[in-house]
Design an enzyme around this catalytic site. Structure first.
Site, PDB file in Angstrom:
ATOM      1  N   LEU A  16       0.814  -1.211   0.000  1.00 38.33           N
ATOM      2  CA  LEU A  16       0.000   0.000   0.000  1.00 38.33           C
ATOM      3  C   LEU A  16       0.846   1.259   0.000  1.00 38.33           C
ATOM      4  O   LEU A  16       0.421   2.299  -0.496  1.00 38.33           O
ATOM      5  CB  LEU A  16      -0.934   0.009   1.218  1.00 38.33           C
ATOM      6  CG  LEU A  16      -1.993  -1.103   1.279  1.00 38.33           C
ATOM      7  CD1 LEU A  16      -2.759  -1.027   2.594  1.00 38.33           C
ATOM      8  CD2 LEU A  16      -2.955  -0.982   0.098  1.00 38.33           C
ATOM      9  N   GLY A  17       2.043   1.187   0.584  1.00 41.52           N
ATOM     10  CA  GLY A  17       2.874   2.380   0.618  1.00 41.52           C
ATOM     11  C   GLY A  17       4.113   2.180   1.474  1.00 41.52           C
ATOM     12  O   GLY A  17       4.264   1.178   2.172  1.00 41.52           O
ATOM     13  N   GLY A  20       8.411   6.530   6.693  1.00 46.52           N
ATOM     14  CA  GLY A  20       9.560   6.568   7.577  1.00 46.52           C
ATOM     15  C   GLY A  20       9.678   5.351   8.464  1.00 46.52           C
ATOM     16  O   GLY A  20      10.770   4.993   8.895  1.00 46.52           O
ATOM     17  N   ASP A 132       2.600  13.278  14.837  1.00 49.61           N
ATOM     18  CA  ASP A 132       2.818  13.474  13.397  1.00 49.61           C
ATOM     19  C   ASP A 132       1.487  13.476  12.652  1.00 49.61           C
ATOM     20  O   ASP A 132       1.337  12.830  11.616  1.00 49.61           O
ATOM     21  CB  ASP A 132       3.738  12.376  12.846  1.00 49.61           C
ATOM     22  CG  ASP A 132       4.287  12.724  11.450  1.00 49.61           C
ATOM     23  OD1 ASP A 132       4.309  13.928  11.102  1.00 49.61           O
ATOM     24  OD2 ASP A 132       4.681  11.809  10.720  1.00 49.61           O
TER      25      ASP A 132
END
Length: 523
Positions: A16-17, A20, A132
């Site tokens: 999916l991706g 970091g 974040d």
């Protein structure tokens, strides 16, 4: 392609991706559902310091109530891979949606603001700081926004001994830029940046990162174009002094009048799904057509505003006079009005019984549900929803905190009659499936059989309808441990819940940190 790679019992299907912390994969669960599995950098798994921090941070993340978040379902270290399993949320992230469809406005922007504030309230209520929050960490599901990756960035950053400032420059709070200790107020600042971005298409302090860092410490935000109905609260949340920002709960109080988290989630879903319905109408699609014959991809949640029509500032508040908000609050409070969307995932404050009896007692312990059972007794408690038809899967994660005995989940049952199929694991490491009926000792359909002993256990049970019989399957920590059928006056769909029983001489105390119900077919 991932082939048939399996990590922690989850079969990886599609990447999916990357980010970091590592890679995120779409995965199939052992019970046929879907989940998002995050694989954290392999070199960390062998570090004893990382392992301890990983366990602590994941435990904190799992305490977060499931309001407008993608909850943490499981975690572990499989060989040299640390993995974190969260609910799979279908839909684009906010950054992608704004990039491809432009800024949000009106009811969609307002629902986004409430949804993300609700998520922060749940996160902060568990003692966690996101650190974040940014558009790519807000997923736009068909039922509203879901915040992801809370707490994990800090875990990975600390373990990698990075000297960099944690966070995304365009959405960091001034104290974050200065490297000062963070409080939940830093997330509120990021909330405001995310909402400003969603409503204008740009971060409030611009880019590139080096310039944004200077401006967010020394300059006022650029909010031109942001809907006036929400601009004032965004400005307060962007205060340079963290002490002057509202809390996440205060954001909710201003946006929806102090509604509880559960009811706020209902408000978001009603507003968001209303936009989904509008987007399906021909006039909504026509209004969103791109110029010059170019076809424009539309996300289903993005409904076009009628031309020239002025939107109400807070449509759900205006609707309260007709009972819409009152119904949302009632749905969060009364089991009989609970929504029948699946899966049902317990927050345990949404109608689960608490109190004491001769057999023991139940209470809420933060986000967990605790059963204390006196010696020689058994307790079973119902979830505030009825089972779906045609088969059900019930899951829970629980720990025997004190004493001896067994615990688990049940399905196809009734708290009033005592009929149920009970799936249990004991402190001695035995699993069993028992057909219970009040006033009898129960009929053992499977076990007791040996199983690996662990402090916390994830128990998954299936009651599958198949003609005149019920097929019963049980998984323990993602491994199938039992499968039997019952054709002798089998029980049908009714209620599901959790149970615990003590030994003959010592009381037992069991803590359930999660519980979910979903249909046995589909995902």
């Amino acid at each position: 392609m991932n082939g048939d790679r399996v990590v922690g019992g989850y079969t990886l299907r599609r990447l999916l991706g990357r980010g970091g912390m590592g890679e995120v994969h779409l995965a199939a669960t052992p019970t046929g559902g879907l989940a998002a599995v995050k694989l954290i950098h392999p070199h960390l798994a062998g570090d004893p310091v990382f392992r301890r921090r990983f366990e602590r941070e994941v435990a904190a993340a799992r305490r977060v109530a499931r309001f407008c978040t993608a909850p943490v379902l499981d975690a572990g270290i499989d060989g040299d891979v640390a993995y974190l399993v969260t609910e799979y949320v279908k839909g684009p992230d906010l950054a992608q949606a704004v990039r491809e469809q432009g800024p949000l406005s009106g009811a969609n922007l307002e629902a986004l603001a409430v949804g993300v504030a609700t998520a922060l309230s749940a996160i902060h209520g568990a003692g966690v700081i996101h650190r974040d929050l940014k558009p790519s960490n807000v997923l736009l599901s068909p039922l509203g926004p879901r915040v992801i990756d809370f707490g994990v960035a800090q875990l990975v950053n600390d373990s990698m001994a990075s000297q960099a400032i944690l966070g995304t420059p365009a959405f960091m709070a001034p104290e974050q830029v200065r490297g000062e200790p963070l409080t939940p107020a830093a997330d509120v600042f990021a909330w405001a940046g995310v909402i400003a971005f969603a409503g204008t298409g740009r971060p409030p302090f611009g880019s590139p990162p080096s310039e944004a860092l200077y401006r967010l410490v020394h300059r006022e935000p650029w909010l031109d174009g942001l809907d006036e109905g929400i601009r004032a609260v965004v400005e307060r949340a962007l205060a340079k002094d963290a002490r002057l920002r509202p809390t996440a709960q205060e954001l909710l109080a201003e946006l929806v009048g102090g509604t509880r988290l559960a009811a706020a989630t209902q408000v978001v879903e009603r507003t968001w799904t209303g936009a989904v319905a509008a987007a399906g109408r021909p006039e909504a699609v026509a209004a969103g057509a791109a110029p010059s014959g170019r076809r424009r991809r539309r996300w289903p949640w993005r409904a076009a505003a009628p031309s020239g029509r002025r939107r109400r500032r807070w449509p759900w508040v205006a609707a309260a006079g007709s009972g819409a908000l009152a119904l949302a609050v009632a749905a969060a409070t009364l089991p009989g009005l609970a929504p029948r969307s699946w899966p049902y995932e317990a927050g345990f404050a949404d109608g689960w019984a608490v109190g004491a009896s001769d057999a023991g007692g139940t209470r809420l312990d933060g986000a967990a549900y605790e059963l204390t059972v006196e010696p020689g007794w058994r307790l079973w408690k119902s979830a505030p929803v009825r089972e779906p038809e045609n088969g059900v899967i019930v899951s829970a994660k629980a720990t025997l905190e004190e004493g001896e005995g067994e615990y688990g989940v049940w399905c196809h049952g009734s708290a009033s009659s005592g009929d149920r199929y009970e799936f249990g694991v004991s402190g001695a490491g035995k699993v069993s499936i028992v057909k219970r009926r009040t006033g009898t000792g129960g009929k053992t359909l499977y076990g007791p059989a040996d199983a690996p002993r662990t402090a916390a256990n994830r128990i998954v049970a299936e009651c599958g309808q198949s003609g005149s019989k019920v097929t019963l399957r049980m998984w323990l920590n993602e491994s199938l441990v039992a499968e039997v059928s019952d054709a002798e006056e089998p029980y049908g769909p009714a209620e599901a819940g959790v149970h615990a029983a003590s030994g003959a001489t010592r009381r037992a105390r069991v803590s359930f940190e999660s519980f979910a119900v979903r249909p046995a077919t589909g995902t």
